[in-house]
Enzyme design. Structure first.
Site, mmCIF file in Angstrom:
data_model
loop_
_atom_site.group_PDB
_atom_site.id
_atom_site.type_symbol
_atom_site.label_atom_id
_atom_site.label_comp_id
_atom_site.label_asym_id
_atom_site.label_seq_id
_atom_site.Cartn_x
_atom_site.Cartn_y
_atom_site.Cartn_z
ATOM 1 C CB CYS A 45 84.313 41.604 25.057
ATOM 2 S SG CYS A 45 84.604 43.267 25.650
HETATM 3 C C1 BEZ Z 1 86.250 42.564 29.412
HETATM 4 O O1 BEZ Z 1 85.611 42.521 28.379
HETATM 5 O O2 BEZ Z 1 86.377 41.589 30.115
HETATM 6 C C2 BEZ Z 1 86.909 43.828 29.842
HETATM 7 C C3 BEZ Z 1 87.334 44.751 28.911
HETATM 8 C C4 BEZ Z 1 87.968 45.883 29.331
HETATM 9 C C5 BEZ Z 1 88.146 46.108 30.692
HETATM 10 C C6 BEZ Z 1 87.673 45.198 31.622
HETATM 11 C C7 BEZ Z 1 87.047 44.043 31.199
#
Ligand code: BEZ
Length: 211
Positions: A45
């Protein structure tokens, strides 16, 4: 709730990093992208939000506003924003909805309980000036989205809203487009006086009309 293409994008009021927003009013008469990310302070994200911030001018050039959402509160968004700036070079320069009670996430079906019952998946909704949903995408948490593809789809949506054409596989700005089957050859002569190339009667390529 399942939101399908052609549905009116549900309206809502939400707290965002840029103050309270009423979605339809905020959209105004332009295009909009509403996208969710699973959680604040997560790696994928973080890269996505930095990327969207860098593309601000590209979205603006398409008359398109962007708004993000996660189910974390405003103070977390504010703290995370500093990390995004530090690691990605640009802080989010668009509003981020704080949706800790999952009001908007539920309204848009962004929680897929069999994937994760607390965080959202990576949803994208492109909304047209008529407030209708023009595109939906759903990615898993583990896969960051390709925002160049979202810009490419917006280009296609805006072009095909204006002209009776469709865009072929992997089309990008400037490539030839397809005359939609609803347009007869007689009508095509008027609409596309420069002519077209028919590989089959139903497969007619024409230069991209100037938008
Ligand atoms: C991420 O944004 O890195 C992420 C968020 C939830 C689960 C796995 C990765």
């Amino acid at each position: 709730m399942t939101i399908r293409l052609g549905d009116t994008a549900p309206d809502f009021t939400a707290e965002t990093t840029e103050g309270e927003i009423r979605f339809h009013e905020w959209l105004g008469h332009g295009w909009g992208v509403l996208f969710s990310h699973p959680k604040d302070f997560t790696p994928v994200c973080t890269t996505e939000l930095g990327e969207v911030a860098k593309l601000k001018r590209e979205f603006a050039a398409r008359g398109t506003k962007v708004i993000g959402l996660s189910v974390d509160p405003l103070d977390a968004h504010a703290r995370w924003s500093k990390d995004i700036e530090e690691t990605q070079g640009t802080a989010p320069n668009f509003p981020m909805i704080a949706d800790p009670d999952k009001k908007v996430a539920d309204l848009y079906g962004m929680i897929h309980p069999n994937a994760n019952d607390t965080a959202t998946v990576r949803s994208v909704f492109v909304v047209g000036p008529d407030k209708k949903v023009k595109l939906t995408l759903t990615y898993p948490a583990s896969t960051g989205r390709n925002f160049d593809e979202i810009l490419r789809v917006i280009d296609s949506l805006q072009l095909t809203a204006k002209y009776q054409v469709a865009t072929p596989a992997n089309w990008k700005q400037g490539d030839d487009v397809i005359i939609v089957p609803a347009v007869t050859d007689e009508q095509a002569k008027e609409k596309f006086p420069g002519g077209w190339k028919a590989l089959k009667p139903y497969l007619r390529f024409v230069k991209q009309p100037k938008s």
